[in-house]
Design a protein around this motif. Structure first.
Motif, mmCIF file in Angstrom:
data_model
loop_
_atom_site.group_PDB
_atom_site.id
_atom_site.type_symbol
_atom_site.label_atom_id
_atom_site.label_comp_id
_atom_site.label_asym_id
_atom_site.label_seq_id
_atom_site.Cartn_x
_atom_site.Cartn_y
_atom_site.Cartn_z
ATOM 1 N N GLU A 171 0.824 -1.205 0.000
ATOM 2 C CA GLU A 171 0.000 0.000 0.000
ATOM 3 C C GLU A 171 0.862 1.260 0.000
ATOM 4 O OE1 GLU A 171 -3.360 2.254 -0.189
ATOM 5 O OE2 GLU A 171 -3.147 0.070 -0.398
ATOM 6 N N TRP A 172 1.968 1.209 0.785
ATOM 7 C CA TRP A 172 2.877 2.350 0.794
ATOM 8 C C TRP A 172 3.479 2.572 -0.595
ATOM 9 C CZ3 TRP A 172 8.123 2.450 -0.287
ATOM 10 C CH2 TRP A 172 8.779 3.651 -0.001
ATOM 11 N N ALA A 173 3.865 1.476 -1.253
ATOM 12 C CA ALA A 173 4.445 1.599 -2.591
ATOM 13 C C ALA A 173 3.422 2.163 -3.573
ATOM 14 C CB ALA A 173 4.954 0.232 -3.066
ATOM 15 N N ARG A 174 2.162 1.729 -3.450
ATOM 16 C CA ARG A 174 1.134 2.267 -4.346
ATOM 17 C C ARG A 174 0.909 3.759 -4.099
ATOM 18 N NH1 ARG A 174 -1.208 -2.975 -3.462
ATOM 19 N NH2 ARG A 174 -2.306 -2.212 -1.623
ATOM 20 N N ASN A 175 0.896 4.149 -2.823
ATOM 21 C CA ASN A 175 0.727 5.577 -2.517
ATOM 22 C C ASN A 175 1.897 6.405 -3.053
ATOM 23 O OD1 ASN A 175 -1.688 5.086 -1.204
ATOM 24 N ND2 ASN A 175 -0.725 4.830 0.798
#
Length: 442
Positions: free
Chosen positions: A201-205
Motif C-alpha cells: 500500500e505504501w508503494a502504491r501511494n
C-alpha cells in the motif's frame, strides 16, 4: 489448575475439574471398580483385624472412591494407595494413581519420591506376606523365593505404570509444544502478510504521488506556455499576422510535446499495472497469506521501479526549456558554472523539474519579469537557482489569467528532499521571488 496437564485444554466442556465429559465418565468408572475391589478386599481385612465386616466394607468403598480425584490431586490418590497397602487393598488404585502421577507436570523429584515410597511399601508387604505363607507351610520353596517374590512383585506393580505415565506425559508435552509452535508460526505469517500488505500500500501511494507530480510538471508547464502564447496570439493577431502564425506554431509544438510526454507516462503506468495484475493472479489459491502479501509488495515495488526508470527529461534539455520560455515573451538569462557532467537519472530529472516548475510559476505570477536561471556543477552536488525581478505593472501576458493549484513549491520540495537535498524558496528584498535547490550528486 490440574496436575495432569489438562489445564492446557482451551475448550472446557466437562463438569468440575474435568475438561471433557469423556474423562469424567472414565474416572467415575475407574472409581466404581476400585471401590468394589477395595470393598471386597476389606472383608478379609476386617476379619483379620477383628472389626465388624460392615466397617471393612465401608472403609473399602470410601478408600476406592478416592480414585475419582486422580486428575486433580494425584498425590492424594498415591498416598491413599500406599496407606492401604498393608491391608492388601487398592491394587487398581495404586496402578492408576502412579500412572496419573507420572503423566502429570509435577516436579520429577516428587514423582520419584512417591514412586519410591510405593515400591518400598509393596516390597515390605509382599516380603512379609510371602514369609508368613512359607512359615505356615503353604509354600515349600527355598529361602531365595521370599526376596525374589517381593522384588518381582513390587517392581511389577510399580515400574510399568510409572514408565507408561512418563512416556505419555512427555508425549503430551511434546504435542503441546508443537501446537504452540504452529500457532506462533501462524501468527508470524499473519503478521508478515499484514506488513507486506502495508508495504504494498505504501508503494502504491508513493507511485500515485510520483505520477501526480509528473503530471503536474508536464501539464502545468506546457499548458502554461500554451496559454501565454495564446494570449499573445490574441493580442497580435490583427497587428502582426506573421508573429501570430509563429505563435500558433509554437502552441501546436508545445501541445504535441505535452501529448507525447503524457503518452509515455501513461504507457509506463499501464505496464506497471499489468505487471502488478500478473503478480496478483500468479499465487495459487491455497498459498499462504504471507506469499500473497509479499507478491503484492513485490509487484508494487516493480511498478514503482519501472515508472522511475522511464525516460525523463535531463539537464541537456535545459537550454531548450529556457528557449521555450523566451519564445513565450519572458526575458530569461541562463548561466552555467562548473564543468558539466552526467548524473544519475533521478538527479537530472529532479533538477530539470525544479527549473521547469520555477519558470512556470514566473509565467503564472510574474509575467513579463526578467528571470535568471543559474546552474552550478560542484564536486559532490549540483545547485540550481531561479530568481525573477519584480513583474511590471502592465504585462501583455497578464490577460492569460493562468490558474494556480498551489502545489508547485510543495512538489519541488518533496522531489529534492527525497534525494537528500535542500530546497529553499521565498520572496527577495527587491520584490521578486527566488527558488534555490541543492541536490547531492550521488
Amino acid at each position: 489448575m490440574t496436575a495432569t496437564g489438562e489445564d492446557h485444554v482451551t475448550a472446557r466442556g466437562g463438569p468440575l475439574w474435568w475438561a471433557r465429559w469423556r474423562g469424567a465418565l472414565l474416572d467415575i468408572g475407574l472409581a466404581t471398580v476400585s471401590s468394589v475391589e477395595c470393598a471386597v478386599e476389606g472383608v478379609p481385612f476386617a476379619r483379620d483385624a477383628g472389626i465388624p465386616v460392615g466397617v471393612g466394607l465401608a472403609f473399602g468403598l470410601l478408600a476406592g472412591s478416592v480414585l475419582l480425584v486422580r486428575r486433580k490431586w494425584p498425590i492424594a490418590v498415591v498416598l491413599m494407595a500406599i496407606a492401604i497397602t498393608p491391608a492388601q487393598m487398592g491394587f487398581l488404585m495404586g496402578v492408576v494413581g502412579l500412572y496419573t502421577l507420572s503423566a502429570s507436570e509435577l516436579p520429577r523429584r516428587i514423582i520419584a519420591s512417591l514412586a519410591g515410597m510405593s515400591l518400598v511399601g509393596t516390597l515390605i508387604v509382599t516380603f512379609v506376606r510371602v514369609q508368613q505363607s512359607m512359615a505356615r507351610g503353604e509354600w515349600t520353596l527355598g529361602d531365595w523365593f521370599v526376596p525374589f517374590a517381593a522384588i518381582a512383585t513390587s517392581l511389577g506393580v510399580t515400574a510399568p505404570p510409572v514408565l507408561l505415565g512418563l512416556y505419555v506425559g512427555a508425549r503430551r508435552r511434546l504435542m503441546e509444544s508443537l501446537r504452540e509452535r504452529a500457532d506462533s508460526l501462524e501468527r508470524e505469517l499473519q503478521l508478515l502478510a499484514e506488513r507486506a500488505e502495508e508495504r504494498a500500500e505504501w508503494a502504491r501511494n508513493e507511485e500515485r504521488t510520483r505520477i501526480a507530480r509528473e503530471m503536474h510538471d508536464v501539464v502545468a508547464h506546457r499548458v502554461s506556455l500554451m496559454v501565454v502564447h495564446a494570449a499573445a496570439l490574441q493580442a497580435v493577431a490583427r497587428k502582426d499576422p506573421e508573429k501570430a502564425v509563429r505563435n500558433a506554431a509554437l502552441v501546436g509544438d508545445m501541445g504535441r510535446q505535452a501529448l507525447t510526454e503524457l503518452r509515455e507516462m501513461l504507457g509506463v503506468l499501464r505496464s506497471g499495472e499489468e505487471a502488478a495484475r500478473q503478480e496478483r493472479v500468479r499465487p495459487a489459491p491455497a498459498a499462504p497469506l504471507a506469499a500473497v502479501g509479499a507478491a503484492a509488495a513485490a509487484a508494487a515495488s516493480r511498478a514503482v521501479g519501472a515508472a522511475g526508470a522511464a525516460e525523463g527529461p535531463c539537464l541537456s534539455e535545459l537550454e531548450e526549456l529556457v528557449g521555450q520560455s523566451a519564445a513565450a515573451g519572458m526575458v530569461v538569462d541562463l548561466s552555467v558554472e562548473g564543468e558539466a557532467r552526467s548524473y544519475a537519472p533521478e538527479v537530472e530529472q529532479t533538477a530539470y523539474r525544479v527549473v521547469q516548475e520555477a519558470l512556470t510559476n514566473v509565467h503564472k505570477h510574474a509575467a513579463g519579469a526578467k528571470t535568471y536561471v543559474r546552474l552550478a556543477h560542484r564536486v559532490s552536488e549540483i545547485a540550481m537557482q531561479v530568481e525573477n525581478e519584480p513583474p511590471p505593472e502592465v504585462s501583455s501576458a497578464s490577460s492569460a489569467r493562468l490558474p494556480s493549484g498551489g502545489n508547485g513549491l510543495v512538489g519541488m520540495k518533496e522531489r529534492v528532499s527525497a534525494l537528500g537535498g535542500v530546497f529553499v524558496s521565498g520572496p527577495t528584498d527587491a520584490g521578486g521571488f527566488r527558488v534555490s535547490a541543492v541536490i547531492p550528486a550521488s
